[in-house]
Write a protein that holds these residues in place. Structure first.
Motif, PDB file in Angstrom:
ATOM      1  N   VAL A 176       0.738  -1.366   0.031  1.00  0.00           N
ATOM      2  CA  VAL A 176      -0.039  -0.001   0.134  1.00  0.00           C
ATOM      3  C   VAL A 176       0.927   1.199   0.074  1.00  0.00           C
ATOM      4  CG1 VAL A 176      -1.724   1.397   1.294  1.00  0.00           C
ATOM      5  CG2 VAL A 176      -1.865  -1.259   0.979  1.00  0.00           C
ATOM      6  N   ARG A 200       2.667   1.643  -3.475  1.00  0.00           N
ATOM      7  CA  ARG A 200       1.763   2.107  -4.376  1.00  0.00           C
ATOM      8  C   ARG A 200       1.522   3.488  -4.263  1.00  0.00           C
ATOM      9  NH1 ARG A 200      -3.817  -0.172  -6.594  1.00  0.00           N
ATOM     10  NH2 ARG A 200      -4.156   1.446  -8.129  1.00  0.00           N
ATOM     11  N   LYS A 201       1.441   4.070  -3.127  1.00  0.00           N
ATOM     12  CA  LYS A 201       1.334   5.421  -2.892  1.00  0.00           C
ATOM     13  C   LYS A 201       2.599   6.166  -3.548  1.00  0.00           C
ATOM     14  CE  LYS A 201      -0.072   9.401  -0.258  1.00  0.00           C
ATOM     15  NZ  LYS A 201       0.345  10.272  -1.463  1.00  0.00           N
ATOM     16  N   ALA A 258       0.140  -2.959  -6.603  1.00  0.00           N
ATOM     17  CA  ALA A 258      -0.969  -3.335  -6.077  1.00  0.00           C
ATOM     18  C   ALA A 258      -1.283  -4.934  -5.677  1.00  0.00           C
ATOM     19  CB  ALA A 258      -2.196  -2.688  -6.794  1.00  0.00           C
ATOM     20  N   LYS A 289      -0.589  -7.563   1.037  1.00  0.00           N
ATOM     21  CA  LYS A 289       0.004  -6.932   2.070  1.00  0.00           C
ATOM     22  C   LYS A 289       1.409  -6.973   2.788  1.00  0.00           C
ATOM     23  CE  LYS A 289      -4.302  -4.822   2.853  1.00  0.00           C
ATOM     24  NZ  LYS A 289      -4.916  -3.437   3.426  1.00  0.00           N
TER      25      LYS A 289
END
Length: 64
Positions: free
Chosen positions: A23, A26-27, A43, A47
């Protein structure tokens, strides 16, 4: 999702601070204006927490 090179991934993740998860990666990629193919690959990593760029690269390119 063809067309993603290790250089594309490296550029997309420039400035990422490790350890981090997909996460967060990706940011960083989106903030670096990475191509959609790169952000989609990130993505789909799940996790999992990554300790360094080599772990990310291995995960992204293992299924090619």
């Amino acid at each position: 999702m063809a067309g993603v090179s290790p250089t594309d991934l490296q550029k997309a993740l420039s400035g990422a601070e490790y350890p981090c998860d997909s996460v967060q990666l990706r940011k960083v990629a989106e903030d670096n204006h990475a191509p959609k193919e790169v952000t989609e690959r990130i993505a789909h990593l799940g996790k999992k927490e990554f300790q360094n760029p080599a772990e990310v690269s291995k995960a992204v390119f293992r299924n090619e």
